[in-house]
Scaffold this motif. Structure first.
Motif, short mmCIF file in Angstrom:
data_model
loop_
_atom_site.label_atom_id
_atom_site.label_comp_id
_atom_site.label_asym_id
_atom_site.label_seq_id
_atom_site.Cartn_x
_atom_site.Cartn_y
_atom_site.Cartn_z
N PRO A 184 -12.23 -15.52 0.02
CA PRO A 184 -12.46 -16.22 -1.05
C PRO A 184 -11.41 -15.68 -2.78
O PRO A 184 -11.85 -15.14 -3.18
CB PRO A 184 -12.97 -16.96 -1.34
N GLY A 185 -10.44 -17.18 -2.89
CA GLY A 185 -9.56 -16.38 -4.58
C GLY A 185 -7.69 -15.92 -4.55
O GLY A 185 -8.13 -15.79 -2.95
N PRO A 186 -7.42 -16.54 -5.37
CA PRO A 186 -6.03 -16.53 -4.93
C PRO A 186 -6.07 -14.50 -4.67
O PRO A 186 -6.63 -13.75 -5.63
CB PRO A 186 -5.78 -16.33 -6.22
N GLY A 187 -5.44 -14.39 -3.95
CA GLY A 187 -4.75 -12.71 -3.56
C GLY A 187 -5.87 -12.59 -2.75
O GLY A 187 -6.19 -10.97 -2.77
N GLY A 188 -6.97 -12.98 -2.35
CA GLY A 188 -7.60 -12.83 -1.78
C GLY A 188 -7.44 -11.76 -0.11
O GLY A 188 -7.02 -12.66 0.56
N LEU A 189 -8.20 -11.04 0.71
CA LEU A 189 -7.84 -10.90 2.18
C LEU A 189 -7.91 -11.53 3.48
O LEU A 189 -9.24 -12.54 2.94
CB LEU A 189 -8.25 -9.63 2.17
N GLN A 190 -7.14 -12.33 4.15
CA GLN A 190 -6.82 -13.08 5.11
C GLN A 190 -6.63 -12.37 6.19
O GLN A 190 -5.41 -12.19 6.25
CB GLN A 190 -6.39 -14.40 4.22
N ASP A 191 -7.29 -11.91 6.49
CA ASP A 191 -6.87 -11.05 7.98
C ASP A 191 -6.80 -12.06 9.38
O ASP A 191 -7.20 -11.70 10.17
CB ASP A 191 -8.20 -9.65 8.01
N THR A 192 -5.53 -12.36 9.76
CA THR A 192 -5.30 -12.99 10.43
C THR A 192 -5.12 -11.84 12.00
O THR A 192 -3.70 -10.48 11.92
CB THR A 192 -4.30 -14.40 10.31
N VAL A 193 -5.58 -12.51 13.16
CA VAL A 193 -5.13 -11.56 14.48
C VAL A 193 -4.32 -12.07 15.36
O VAL A 193 -4.60 -13.58 15.78
CB VAL A 193 -6.41 -11.44 14.55
N ASP A 194 -3.85 -11.94 16.31
CA ASP A 194 -3.21 -12.21 16.95
C ASP A 194 -3.83 -11.33 18.79
O ASP A 194 -2.92 -11.95 19.84
CB ASP A 194 -1.84 -11.36 17.44
N THR A 195 -5.47 -12.13 18.38
CA THR A 195 -6.48 -11.37 19.93
C THR A 195 -6.36 -12.50 21.56
O THR A 195 -6.28 -13.93 19.94
CB THR A 195 -7.58 -10.69 19.75
N VAL A 196 -6.51 -12.12 21.77
CA VAL A 196 -6.37 -13.29 23.15
C VAL A 196 -7.61 -12.72 24.14
O VAL A 196 -7.56 -11.84 24.77
CB VAL A 196 -5.09 -13.83 23.89
N PRO A 210 -3.07 -11.35 27.51
CA PRO A 210 -1.72 -11.03 26.82
C PRO A 210 -1.78 -11.38 25.23
O PRO A 210 -2.26 -12.57 24.71
CB PRO A 210 -0.76 -11.67 27.32
N SER A 211 -1.54 -10.92 24.12
CA SER A 211 -1.81 -11.61 22.76
C SER A 211 -0.79 -12.58 22.97
O SER A 211 0.04 -12.92 23.10
CB SER A 211 -1.53 -10.15 21.77
N LEU A 212 -1.15 -12.81 21.73
CA LEU A 212 -0.30 -14.12 20.87
C LEU A 212 1.35 -13.33 20.43
O LEU A 212 1.66 -12.38 20.14
CB LEU A 212 -0.40 -14.82 20.03
N PRO A 213 2.19 -14.49 20.60
CA PRO A 213 3.20 -13.64 20.07
C PRO A 213 3.41 -13.68 18.40
O PRO A 213 4.56 -12.36 18.53
CB PRO A 213 4.56 -14.93 20.56
N GLN A 214 3.10 -13.85 18.01
CA GLN A 214 2.13 -14.05 16.41
C GLN A 214 1.00 -14.39 16.03
O GLN A 214 0.31 -15.24 16.55
CB GLN A 214 3.36 -14.84 16.09
N ALA A 215 0.56 -13.58 15.18
CA ALA A 215 -1.16 -13.63 14.00
C ALA A 215 -1.03 -15.24 14.31
O ALA A 215 -0.52 -15.33 13.22
CB ALA A 215 -1.56 -12.44 13.71
N ARG A 216 -2.31 -16.01 14.34
CA ARG A 216 -2.46 -17.05 13.57
C ARG A 216 -3.74 -17.87 13.26
O ARG A 216 -4.91 -16.47 14.02
CB ARG A 216 -2.28 -18.26 14.95
N ARG A 254 1.74 -15.13 30.94
CA ARG A 254 2.90 -15.01 29.76
C ARG A 254 2.60 -16.34 29.49
O ARG A 254 2.21 -16.85 28.81
CB ARG A 254 4.01 -15.48 30.85
N TRP A 255 3.25 -16.14 27.78
CA TRP A 255 2.98 -17.14 26.72
C TRP A 255 4.68 -17.51 26.38
O TRP A 255 5.68 -15.68 27.12
CB TRP A 255 2.93 -16.31 25.22
N THR A 256 5.13 -18.72 26.34
CA THR A 256 6.21 -18.96 25.73
C THR A 256 6.14 -20.42 25.20
O THR A 256 5.49 -19.98 23.92
CB THR A 256 6.43 -19.72 27.00
N GLU A 257 7.74 -20.44 24.12
CA GLU A 257 7.18 -21.17 23.05
C GLU A 257 7.39 -22.67 23.25
O GLU A 257 8.67 -22.55 24.19
CB GLU A 257 7.97 -20.51 21.98
#
Length: 354
Positions: A184-196, A210-216, A254-257
């Motif tokens: 928490p806090g301005p500039g604090g690390l937020q480590d988003t992953v694409d793991t499924v 299979p991983s997400l097309p982009q991390a969320r 498979r992932w599609t959009e």
């Protein structure tokens, strides 16, 4: 006995000033984003319910069993200011409009990954409390008849995270994306992953998909038919909101959009009713007077691959969760300002009602 983990922070502990990053230009800015009203106006499908008996709650998860909504973990106001991570589990009876307490989680946690399968509630990882919220591998199953939690084998090393999109198909629970660290806090690390990954409640086996097309993270999720949908969310920060809709076909693997959300949002709540997925609120609103919170209520029709805007939330919130019970979507708690602003609001949305 409740065992909160303290985090002495102000109400804006997570808000990072910057410009929103949208996946699809032209989508994402609400036309009239209202601030949280002093006196909410209900109607158009929205109905107020009994406030959370234990007080304000945010960054929790929910599950529905036998007409009851379980509110698990999250953060709540601390006795000396700021917020604390809690192990509390509260239960809302949708028939009686009443609250009760259930056995607490074995450990305090926020952003837990929660799903109900076969009359039980599963918690598969989460984030811890403290000055920096870290991913936990801890996994448990709750038996409502015994009002008892049982420890499960932890998540496989390297897959631990909280705030994942969740879905259920048969005996398997699916988790997509999430985050391993939230400082928490301005500039604090937020480590988003694409793991499924998936967890089979019968065999206890984990599988990597299979991983997400982009991390969320802070994303909506639901399984409808033969597809796992992952809607909106953000990537490494509250203002980095996304409008993407990813669909995982269990047949092809498979992932599609799909058609993007009308409004890019992170920190949303989502629930499926039939073949439609409803998405509520969120964080990262750049509009003046919005307190960084979205009021949007938008529904995705999975059969037509199309979106529709619906009546906005009476009390705009983020960091909440939604679950459907008999066609009514219940949304307890959440925050009304960017970062941490927990409230005890408990309301419901009934699609198609006035």
């Amino acid at each position: 006995m409740r065992r909160p983990t303290a985090l002495a922070l102000g109400l804006a502990l997570l808000l990072v000033p910057a410009s929103p990053a949208l996946a699809h230009p032209g989508h994402g800015t609400p036309t009239n984003p209202p601030a949280a009203p002093t006196t909410p106006t209900y109607g158009n499908g929205w109905k107020p319910l009994a406030p959370i008996a234990g007080g304000p709650r945010q960054e929790h998860s929910v599950a529905a069993l036998n007409g009851k909504v379980y509110v698990l973990g999250g953060i709540e106001p601390g006795a000396e200011g700021g917020v604390v991570t809690t192990d509390r589990v509260e239960v809302y009876d949708t028939r009686r409009d009443r609250w009760s307490e259930a056995a607490p989680l074995p450990v305090p946690m926020n952003h837990p990954n929660v799903a109900a399968v076969g009359g039980r509630i599963y918690v598969l990882g989460a984030l811890s409390g403290g000055n920096s919220w870290q991913a936990m591998r801890d996994s448990y199953v709750y038996d409502p008849r015994a009002d008892r939690w049982t420890r499960l084998a932890p998540m496989p090393a390297g897959t631990e995270r909280g705030s994942a999109a969740m879905g259920v198909r048969g005996t398997k629970i699916y988790l997509a994306g999430g985050m391993r660290t939230l400082t928490p806090g301005p500039g604090g690390l937020q480590d988003t992953v694409d793991t499924v990954s998936s967890y089979d409640v019968v065999t206890g086996r984990w599988e990597t998909l299979p991983s997400l097309p982009q991390a969320r993270d802070h994303v909506g999720g639901a399984v409808v038919g033969n597809t796992f949908y992952v809607l909106g969310g953000r990537d490494r920060g509250q203002v980095n909101v996304r409008d993407t809709v990813y669909a995982f076909d269990f047949g092809t693997g498979r992932w599609t959009e799909r058609a993007p959300m009308p409004t890019a949002r992170g920190g949303i709540a989502a629930a499926a009713v039939g073949t439609k997925i409803y998405t509520f609120g969120g964080e990262g609103n750049p509009a003046e007077g919005s307190h960084s919170v979205f009021a949007e209520n938008e529904v995705y029709d999975t059969a037509r691959d199309s979106w529709q805007r619906l009546a906005p939330m009476a009390v705009p919130r983020h960091g909440t969760a939604a679950v459907a019970v008999g066609g009514t979507i219940h949304i307890p708690g959440g925050g009304t300002v960017g970062g941490a602003g927990p409230v005890d609001v408990n309301d419901a949305y009934r699609p198609g009602r006035r």
